[in-house]
Design a protein around this motif. Structure first.
Motif, PDB file in Angstrom:
ATOM      1  N   GLY A   1       0.842  -1.202   0.000  1.00  0.00           N
ATOM      2  CA  GLY A   1       0.000   0.000   0.000  1.00  0.00           C
ATOM      3  C   GLY A   1       0.871   1.243   0.000  1.00  0.00           C
ATOM      4  N   PHE A   2       0.511   2.208  -0.833  1.00  0.00           N
ATOM      5  CA  PHE A   2       1.327   3.427  -1.012  1.00  0.00           C
ATOM      6  C   PHE A   2       0.519   4.636  -0.542  1.00  0.00           C
ATOM      7  N   LEU A   3       1.067   5.360   0.412  1.00  0.00           N
ATOM      8  CA  LEU A   3       0.317   6.466   1.017  1.00  0.00           C
ATOM      9  C   LEU A   3       0.490   7.758   0.219  1.00  0.00           C
ATOM     10  N   ILE A   4      -0.628   8.428  -0.015  1.00  0.00           N
ATOM     11  CA  ILE A   4      -0.605   9.737  -0.671  1.00  0.00           C
ATOM     12  C   ILE A   4      -1.410  10.698   0.194  1.00  0.00           C
ATOM     13  N   ASP A   5      -0.771  11.815   0.529  1.00  0.00           N
ATOM     14  CA  ASP A   5      -1.346  12.737   1.519  1.00  0.00           C
ATOM     15  C   ASP A   5      -2.087  13.912   0.902  1.00  0.00           C
TER      16      ASP A   5
ATOM     17  N   ASN B   1      -1.498   4.813  -9.843  1.00  0.00           N
ATOM     18  CA  ASN B   1      -2.613   4.299 -10.636  1.00  0.00           C
ATOM     19  C   ASN B   1      -2.095   3.616 -11.890  1.00  0.00           C
ATOM     20  N   SER B   2      -0.996   4.146 -12.447  1.00  0.00           N
ATOM     21  CA  SER B   2      -0.423   3.524 -13.637  1.00  0.00           C
ATOM     22  C   SER B   2       0.153   2.145 -13.337  1.00  0.00           C
ATOM     23  N   LEU B   3       0.564   1.929 -12.082  1.00  0.00           N
ATOM     24  CA  LEU B   3       1.065   0.604 -11.676  1.00  0.00           C
ATOM     25  C   LEU B   3      -0.059  -0.300 -11.208  1.00  0.00           C
ATOM     26  N   SER B   4      -1.275   0.259 -11.111  1.00  0.00           N
ATOM     27  CA  SER B   4      -2.400  -0.462 -10.511  1.00  0.00           C
ATOM     28  C   SER B   4      -2.073  -0.899  -9.092  1.00  0.00           C
ATOM     29  N   ALA B   5      -1.345  -0.060  -8.390  1.00  0.00           N
ATOM     30  CA  ALA B   5      -0.956  -0.383  -7.014  1.00  0.00           C
ATOM     31  C   ALA B   5      -2.029   0.105  -6.037  1.00  0.00           C
ATOM     32  N   ASN B   6      -2.029  -0.503  -4.844  1.00  0.00           N
ATOM     33  CA  ASN B   6      -2.964  -0.054  -3.802  1.00  0.00           C
ATOM     34  C   ASN B   6      -2.553   1.320  -3.291  1.00  0.00           C
ATOM     35  N   ILE B   7      -3.497   2.245  -3.314  1.00  0.00           N
ATOM     36  CA  ILE B   7      -3.228   3.602  -2.845  1.00  0.00           C
ATOM     37  C   ILE B   7      -3.964   3.833  -1.532  1.00  0.00           C
ATOM     38  N   GLY B   8      -3.218   4.306  -0.535  1.00  0.00           N
ATOM     39  CA  GLY B   8      -3.830   4.690   0.727  1.00  0.00           C
ATOM     40  C   GLY B   8      -3.983   6.199   0.763  1.00  0.00           C
ATOM     41  N   SER B   9      -5.195   6.669   0.529  1.00  0.00           N
ATOM     42  CA  SER B   9      -5.416   8.116   0.655  1.00  0.00           C
ATOM     43  C   SER B   9      -5.265   8.469   2.134  1.00  0.00           C
ATOM     44  N   THR B  10      -4.583   9.561   2.389  1.00  0.00           N
ATOM     45  CA  THR B  10      -4.184   9.875   3.768  1.00  0.00           C
ATOM     46  C   THR B  10      -4.537  11.321   4.099  1.00  0.00           C
ATOM     47  N   SER B  11      -5.092  11.519   5.274  1.00  0.00           N
ATOM     48  CA  SER B  11      -5.470  12.894   5.639  1.00  0.00           C
ATOM     49  C   SER B  11      -5.266  13.138   7.122  1.00  0.00           C
ATOM     50  N   THR B  12      -4.945  14.375   7.424  1.00  0.00           N
ATOM     51  CA  THR B  12      -4.699  14.786   8.815  1.00  0.00           C
ATOM     52  C   THR B  12      -5.440  16.089   9.102  1.00  0.00           C
ATOM     53  N   PRO B  13      -6.760  16.060   9.173  1.00  0.00           N
ATOM     54  CA  PRO B  13      -7.461  17.292   9.538  1.00  0.00           C
ATOM     55  C   PRO B  13      -7.053  17.738  10.940  1.00  0.00           C
ATOM     56  N   LEU B  14      -6.890  19.030  11.095  1.00  0.00           N
ATOM     57  CA  LEU B  14      -6.336  19.532  12.349  1.00  0.00           C
ATOM     58  C   LEU B  14      -7.411  20.129  13.247  1.00  0.00           C
ATOM     59  N   PHE B  15      -7.569  19.546  14.427  1.00  0.00           N
ATOM     60  CA  PHE B  15      -8.441  20.116  15.447  1.00  0.00           C
ATOM     61  C   PHE B  15      -7.804  21.421  15.938  1.00  0.00           C
ATOM     62  N   GLY B  16      -8.571  22.504  15.869  1.00  0.00           N
ATOM     63  CA  GLY B  16      -8.024  23.800  16.277  1.00  0.00           C
ATOM     64  C   GLY B  16      -7.475  24.599  15.115  1.00  0.00           C
TER      65      GLY B  16
ATOM     66  N   SER C   1      -7.465   2.914  -2.544  1.00  0.00           N
ATOM     67  CA  SER C   1      -7.930   1.560  -2.278  1.00  0.00           C
ATOM     68  C   SER C   1      -8.340   1.425  -0.814  1.00  0.00           C
ATOM     69  N   TYR C   2      -7.811   2.319   0.015  1.00  0.00           N
ATOM     70  CA  TYR C   2      -8.125   2.337   1.451  1.00  0.00           C
ATOM     71  C   TYR C   2      -7.752   3.736   1.949  1.00  0.00           C
TER      72      TYR C   2
END
Lengths: 215, 460
Positions: free
Chosen positions: B226-230, B249-264, B291-292
């Protein structure tokens, strides 16, 4: 309306982040002959102190802080020319050059700090994110800064803070400025390692630290 | 769903605006208006929400936020706009399960619904914490991978090349990223589970060039990892992220969409974080073709995710996606307590109860706000995975009173958390057995205390 009532109204308008009400109260106070500096000291700054406390206690957050700062800046755009006209300009608390190190694109913590600095009476030059180390130094020299405040969030960008200090030493100007660092990946140990003058874990701590360093 | 090139084109054709105006004239006022429109309010006495109507309103608010505020591309200074229909189509067509790993370790991570008590959630352990020594790195990865209940690992980062840390964007960073992957795969092989997936690819890479270099197959990563993209906070979609999206996406690899919403931060408090976190998951499916999702909301001042309003918001976002979308999710906790401390275990138990009962999969967390080197202690993560599996047997209503009992045990310590141990302080260097009695006792005590509270955490 008495002056005390006017100041209370102005303070409340800042707390409410109501730019229109702030400007209206400022104009009323000026029409009543109140000195611009008195308007700032007794109306605007007490309101900003409450905003700062509310932010620290998490009663309000960055959007409200920004709105209050915008209202404050709008008031200052009216008051500052009048202060200049009167030739009665007092000293600012200090001059700060602020930015996030090269390679680091994180801005929110730095933006919060900028607002707190401005609303605490400092002059701030915000260089933004991904800042070349010599830009910190050149701007500090240009504006005769008191403090260089350097943010870094990533472990891989921490060295950018060290490099600013190293370059200042190489130029023989390290002692001309106080250097404070902060950001997610930084610690007091890192600040000590690179010879910074201080480390702050939060924007509020950074303002308190800066106030101490420049006093 | 609109195709990927059309997604990229949205960054070229939307309205021009400055970043400050995007925040102050779009994101912030829209978020505030949408929260009021949907009547979203956090009850400060609650840790785990059980109101499904409120949960569904959070989801609707997230859809509204993306439809009305759009995302922001700083390179083009344009707002990426999507219609409500495009967003809802992406929600309907997003993946609800993702396959990771190879051979015997090839398994499926599924999106979970809240209150599901009869499944076995995906068990992910580890974290990208800085490691000072290659041997410690290898031993950490090997030990984490050797735990039988583990389905995937996040590996630490090892940034030094010849004793000096690689700086961002340097050639050394590329070497460090490649080294991280090679050592991680070797550590996993030594555990006897060669096919086990790494799903935090790539912990030592801050730039696309490093990620792409370390993805070269000879170094050991595969599309089934899994490859993380922020995303950048808040709702910012930079070109670097889109470059990674194009590549993986070109590799058809699993992509981990990643987010860090900030409280405050711009998201404000609990309600804003819940809506924004949910919005990121929709964006992950639509913009990144994820993918996740790696959901990692964080406190802007404390740099951790275990405050009461944040746990509520994180659990809420899991429930909102679980009920309305089914996108597979893990949640990355940043805890205050150091490794092996009771505080760390209490924080993790409270977090697991909230997010796993709300539909999240199991993911152990970072101790000490992830800033203490060598603090990835594998047995902590095994214990925390066991907590997660125990929490998966509970509904939100059953988990809430337990979370309420746990929170007072650590809530007051978050501003000055307990210091913990390093890997070297816990394990014997040769046998890799726990030799620190204080460490072992704290874990045993907490397991007993949890059982007494009503959360039996069996040793796996």
């Amino acid at each position: 309306m008495g002056h005390e009532e006017l100041f209370a109204q102005l303070k409340q308008a800042i707390i409410d982040q109501d730019e229109d009400a702030v400007l209206s109260s400022v104009n009323t106070a000026l029409d009543a002959g109140v000195e611009p500096k008195t308007i700032i000291d007794q109306g605007l700054l007490p309101g900003l102190n409450v905003i700062g406390e509310q932010f620290e206690c998490e009663d309000i957050f960055l959007p409200e802080l920004m709105q209050a700062a915008l209202a404050f800046q709008a008031a200052m755009s009216v008051l500052e020319p009048k202060i200049k006209e009167s030739g009665n300009e007092g000293p600012k608390k200090g001059k700060i050059v602020l930015g996030t190190v090269k390679g680091d694109l994180h801005s929110i913590g730095k933006n919060i700090l900028k607002l707190l600095y401005e609303t605490s009476g400092f002059d701030v030059w915000d260089l933004g994110i991904d800042v070349d180390l010599f830009k910190f130094i050149d701007k500090a020299k240009e504006v005769d800064a008191d403090v260089i405040a350097i943010s870094a969030l990533l472990t891989t960008t921490l060295v950018g803070q060290r490099d600013v200090i190293e370059a200042l030493k190489d130029q023989g100007t390290r002692d001309r400025y106080k250097i404070i660092i902060g950001g997610g990946a930084t610690t007091q140990v890192w600040a000590d390692t690179i010879g910074a003058d201080g480390w702050a874990g939060t924007a509020y701590e950074a303002v308190n630290l800066t106030t101490k360093l420049v006093s | 769903m609109i195709d990927l090139v059309e997604v990229f084109e949205r960054a070229e054709i939307g309205p021009l605006t400055s970043e400050t105006d995007y925040y102050m004239k779009r994101y912030v006022p829209k978020l505030s208006e949408i929260i009021a429109r949907h009547g979203i309010k956090w009850d400060k006495n609650t840790i785990i929400n059980t109101d499904d109507d409120l949960t569904d309103r959070v989801f609707q608010a997230a859809v509204d936020l993306l439809a009305e505020a759009g995302a922001y591309c700083p390179e083009t200074n344009r707002v990426m706009q999507f219609t409500r229909d495009e967003i809802l189509t992406a929600c309907a067509q997003c993946p609800t399960e993702t396959t990771f790993g190879e051979g015997r370790e090839r398994k499926v991570m599924r999106g979970r619904r809240p209150d599901t008590t009869d499944d076995r959630p995906w068990v992910h352990v580890g974290g990208g914490i800085y490691t000072t020594d290659e041997q410690v790195f290898m031993d950490t990865v090997e030990k984490m991978a050797s735990f039988n209940i583990v389905d995937s690992v996040s590996v630490p980062s090892i940034l030094h090349i010849r004793g000096t840390d690689a700086r961002v964007r340097s050639p050394q960073e590329i070497l460090a990223a490649c080294k991280t992957v090679r050592l991680a795969r070797e550590g996993i092989r030594r555990s006897g589970r060669a096919g086990l997936p790494i799903i935090n690819g790539i912990s030592a890479a801050s730039q696309p060039a490093s990620m792409f270099a370390a993805s070269y197959p000879d170094f050991g990563l595969r599309p089934s990892d899994g490859f993380l993209i922020d995303f950048l906070s808040e709702l910012v979609v930079g070109y670097e992220a889109l470059q990674k999206v194009a590549f993986y996406n070109s590799l058809s690899a699993n992509i981990g969409s990643t987010s860090t919403p900030l409280f405050g931060g711009y998201a404000g408090g609990a309600e804003g974080v819940a809506v924004t976190a949910t919005c990121y998951m929709i964006m992950g499916a639509l913009i990144f073709r994820g993918s996740y999702h790696y959901n990692a909301p964080l406190h802007s001042k404390l740099h951790l995710s275990s405050t009461r309003p944040l746990i509520w918001a994180i659990a809420m976002s899991n429930a909102a996606i679980g009920r309305n979308m089914g996108y597979p999710m893990v949640n990355l906790p940043y805890l205050g307590g150091g490794s092996g401390t009771k505080q760390y275990h209490y924080e993790m138990a409270c977090y697991m109860l909230a997010v796993v009962s709300s539909g999240g999969n199991v993911f152990s967390g970072h101790p000490a706000m992830a800033v203490q080197s060598d603090s990835l202690v594998p047995d902590d993560h095994k214990f925390h995975a066991e907590m997660g599996l125990a929490a998966a047997k509970l509904t939100r209503a059953e988990a809430e009173p337990l979370a309420q009992k746990l929170y007072p045990l650590f809530g007051d310590k978050l501003k000055d958390p307990d210091k913990g141990f390093t890997f070297q302080e816990v394990y014997d260097a040769k046998t890799k057995r726990i030799v620190n009695d204080e460490y072992r006792k704290a874990m045993d005590d907490v397991r007993t205390e949890l059982g007494a509270m009503g959360l039996e955490v069996p040793v796996s």
